[in-house]
Motif scaffolding. Structure first.
Motif, short mmCIF file in Angstrom:
data_model
loop_
_atom_site.label_atom_id
_atom_site.label_comp_id
_atom_site.label_asym_id
_atom_site.label_seq_id
_atom_site.Cartn_x
_atom_site.Cartn_y
_atom_site.Cartn_z
N PRO A 1 0.82 -1.22 0.00
CA PRO A 1 0.00 0.00 0.00
C PRO A 1 0.85 1.27 0.00
CG PRO A 1 0.08 -0.94 2.20
CD PRO A 1 0.79 -1.91 1.30
N LEU A 2 0.38 2.27 -0.76
CA LEU A 2 1.02 3.58 -0.82
C LEU A 2 0.09 4.62 -0.21
CD1 LEU A 2 2.56 3.46 -4.41
CD2 LEU A 2 3.68 2.91 -2.24
N ALA A 3 0.67 5.75 0.19
CA ALA A 3 -0.10 6.79 0.87
C ALA A 3 -1.16 7.41 -0.02
CB ALA A 3 0.85 7.87 1.39
N ASP A 4 -0.98 7.37 -1.33
CA ASP A 4 -1.96 7.97 -2.24
C ASP A 4 -3.13 7.05 -2.54
OD1 ASP A 4 -0.76 6.06 -3.80
OD2 ASP A 4 0.02 7.44 -5.32
N GLY A 5 -3.19 5.91 -1.85
CA GLY A 5 -4.31 4.99 -2.02
C GLY A 5 -4.08 3.91 -3.05
N THR A 6 -3.00 3.98 -3.80
CA THR A 6 -2.70 2.95 -4.78
C THR A 6 -1.90 1.81 -4.13
OG1 THR A 6 -0.67 4.07 -5.47
CG2 THR A 6 -2.71 4.63 -6.64
N SER A 7 -1.63 0.79 -4.91
CA SER A 7 -0.89 -0.37 -4.41
C SER A 7 0.24 -0.67 -5.37
CB SER A 7 -1.81 -1.58 -4.28
OG SER A 7 -1.10 -2.72 -3.83
N ALA A 8 1.43 -0.81 -4.83
CA ALA A 8 2.61 -1.11 -5.64
C ALA A 8 2.79 -2.62 -5.77
CB ALA A 8 3.86 -0.48 -5.04
N GLU B 1 6.58 -18.66 -3.78
CA GLU B 1 5.30 -18.44 -3.11
C GLU B 1 5.48 -18.43 -1.60
OE1 GLU B 1 2.69 -17.57 -4.61
OE2 GLU B 1 3.22 -18.05 -6.68
N ARG B 2 6.40 -19.24 -1.09
CA ARG B 2 6.67 -19.23 0.35
C ARG B 2 7.33 -17.93 0.76
NH1 ARG B 2 6.71 -18.69 4.82
NH2 ARG B 2 6.96 -20.17 6.54
N LEU B 3 8.18 -17.37 -0.11
CA LEU B 3 8.76 -16.05 0.15
C LEU B 3 7.66 -15.00 0.23
CD1 LEU B 3 11.09 -13.97 0.30
CD2 LEU B 3 11.10 -13.97 -2.21
N HIS B 4 6.68 -15.06 -0.66
CA HIS B 4 5.57 -14.11 -0.63
C HIS B 4 4.78 -14.24 0.67
CE1 HIS B 4 5.51 -14.03 -5.33
NE2 HIS B 4 6.58 -13.44 -4.81
N ARG B 5 4.58 -15.46 1.13
CA ARG B 5 3.86 -15.68 2.38
C ARG B 5 4.60 -15.06 3.55
NH1 ARG B 5 2.79 -21.69 4.96
NH2 ARG B 5 2.35 -21.01 7.09
N SER B 6 5.91 -15.27 3.61
CA SER B 6 6.72 -14.66 4.67
C SER B 6 6.70 -13.14 4.57
CB SER B 6 8.15 -15.17 4.60
OG SER B 6 8.22 -16.57 4.78
N MET B 7 6.75 -12.63 3.36
CA MET B 7 6.75 -11.18 3.15
C MET B 7 5.45 -10.56 3.65
SD MET B 7 7.67 -9.26 -0.43
CE MET B 7 9.23 -10.16 -0.56
N ARG B 8 4.32 -11.22 3.40
CA ARG B 8 3.04 -10.70 3.86
C ARG B 8 2.92 -10.76 5.38
NH1 ARG B 8 1.17 -14.07 -0.55
NH2 ARG B 8 0.65 -12.80 -2.38
N ALA B 9 3.36 -11.87 5.97
CA ALA B 9 3.20 -12.05 7.42
C ALA B 9 4.18 -11.21 8.22
CB ALA B 9 3.35 -13.53 7.78
N GLU B 10 5.42 -11.11 7.76
CA GLU B 10 6.47 -10.48 8.55
C GLU B 10 6.72 -9.02 8.17
OE1 GLU B 10 9.96 -12.90 8.36
OE2 GLU B 10 8.82 -14.77 8.57
N PHE B 11 6.37 -8.64 6.95
CA PHE B 11 6.67 -7.28 6.49
C PHE B 11 5.41 -6.45 6.28
CE2 PHE B 11 7.51 -4.31 2.91
CZ PHE B 11 8.40 -3.48 3.55
N LEU B 12 4.45 -6.97 5.52
CA LEU B 12 3.27 -6.18 5.18
C LEU B 12 2.24 -6.13 6.30
CD1 LEU B 12 2.69 -7.26 1.47
CD2 LEU B 12 3.59 -5.08 2.32
N ASP C 1 14.16 -3.34 1.39
CA ASP C 1 15.57 -3.73 1.35
C ASP C 1 16.06 -4.13 2.74
OD1 ASP C 1 15.70 -3.30 -1.34
OD2 ASP C 1 16.60 -1.30 -1.19
N GLU C 2 15.61 -3.42 3.77
CA GLU C 2 16.01 -3.76 5.14
C GLU C 2 15.46 -5.13 5.53
OE1 GLU C 2 14.71 -0.64 7.66
OE2 GLU C 2 16.07 0.87 6.81
N TRP C 3 14.20 -5.40 5.15
CA TRP C 3 13.61 -6.70 5.48
C TRP C 3 14.33 -7.81 4.73
CZ3 TRP C 3 11.18 -10.59 2.76
CH2 TRP C 3 10.55 -11.57 3.54
N VAL C 4 14.65 -7.60 3.47
CA VAL C 4 15.34 -8.62 2.67
C VAL C 4 16.73 -8.90 3.25
CG1 VAL C 4 16.38 -9.09 0.42
CG2 VAL C 4 14.07 -8.17 0.56
#
Length: 340
Positions: A133-140, A231-242, A259-262
């Motif tokens: 999510p971005l501050a302008d309401g869009t999604s990257a 796909e497992r990387l995406h799952r970790s990214m959603r749970a731990e970062f997003l 970059d810090e999370w990676v």
């Protein structure tokens, strides 16, 4: 007293003779008070988890709700909490605390087989994931890439939209940083391949792979388990970062945070699939290639024209061209060859 023996009384009331003798001893010592029901809880339980260990496990779980029993045991050992409990003991503690519902279990049928390449840089899995999510309401969106052998994240490039140029810039950046892998595995998205167009065309992603001698592999339609590691990387990214991230001010801020999370994911976060090692322990980059000057195979005087292609020999000695495989021998692994 009816004059019955201990054996007769035991048979009459359905207990053992030892129980009858115990009742008699308690009656002689305490009278009728000694015959009241007592707790059956043992006086001591040597294998019971100490209270301070259970408290530490629950506190870690509260701070990281996505950690399971195995990760919690590893973290307790890392923090030198003694005695280190077993995974089953931690699981029971989580159930008692209401942090795990034992009725909700992962009962999916696992009919697929796990596979893993033998060495780093043999295969990269790449994909695009959204939901940033971005501050302008869009999604990257983010172009992600992971080394199949080591689970090392080689690409996490934030982009406003899933466009060919942005995806290919991410691929070039990864090759520039870590070198060219032998193979790249993606889905059939239009930013990755034009093989299923009518007529088939070579998109920019395919062209970059060809220029660097990378074999581009595609998954079968509706087969997400083929790219299970990404796909497992995406799952970790959603749970731990997003899960805890607020909308980012812009793409640059989102890229810095990712970059810090990676960096933590690659160098500090233990992975159960790696025996609790970090990806950095197993990853070995190849020869970095300048992004400004991509490597193009130079044909000899007798190997010119569109019928000749350059390929790198895989670790198993196989060269793949136009959906055909030719074995040139394992002793040629890593070498480059021209195929007509």
């Amino acid at each position: 007293s009816d004059g019955l023996s201990s054996s007769q009384v035991a048979s009459k009331v359905g207990v053992s003779r030892q129980t009858v003798h115990a009742w008699l001893a308690r009656y002689e010592a305490e009278g009728l008070e000694g015959l009241k029901d007592r707790s059956h809880r043992p006086g001591s339980c040597p294998h019971q988890m100490p209270a301070h260990v259970e408290a530490a496990a629950l506190e870690l779980r509260r701070s990281r709700p996505y950690w399971g029993p195995r990760r919690l045991v590893f973290e307790l050992a890392t923090r030198r909490v003694t005695p280190v409990p077993s995974e089953s003991a931690v699981y029971r503690a989580l159930v008692r605390a209401g942090m795990i519902d034992p009725a909700v279990r992962d009962r999916r049928l696992r009919k697929w087989k796990r596979w893993e390449r033998g060495v780093p840089m043999e295969l990269w899995q790449m994909d695009v994931v959204g939901g940033f999510p971005l501050a302008d309401g869009t999604s990257a969106k983010v172009l992600t890439g992971i080394d199949d052998h080591s689970r090392y994240c080689v690409s996490a490039r934030v982009m406003a939209r899933e466009r060919t140029r942005a995806v290919c810039d991410g691929l070039r950046a990864a090759i520039s940083a870590y070198g060219a892998p032998e193979q790249v595995l993606t889905d059939n998205g239009k930013v990755f391949t034009g093989r299923f167009n009518h007529p088939p065309v070579e998109v920019l992603f395919d062209a970059i792979c060809r220029e660097h001698g990378i074999e581009h592999l595609l998954t079968q339609p509706r087969s997400p388990t083929t790219t299970g590691k990404i796909e497992r990387l995406h799952r970790s990214m959603r749970a731990e970062f997003l899960a805890t991230a607020r909308p980012f001010a812009n793409l640059r801020v989102a890229q810095q945070a990712l970059d810090e999370w990676v960096q933590d994911y690659n160098t500090r976060r233990p992975h159960q699939s790696l025996g609790m090692d970090t990806p950095a322990v197993r990853f070995r980059p190849g020869i970095a290639v300048s992004a400004a000057a991509p490597v193009v195979a130079v044909a000899g005087p007798d190997r010119i024209g569109g019928d000749w292609v350059s390929r790198r020999v895989c670790a198993n000695g196989i060269v793949s061209v136009s959906w055909q495989q030719v074995c040139v021998g394992r002793h040629h692994a890593g070498a480059r060859c021209d195929v007509h």
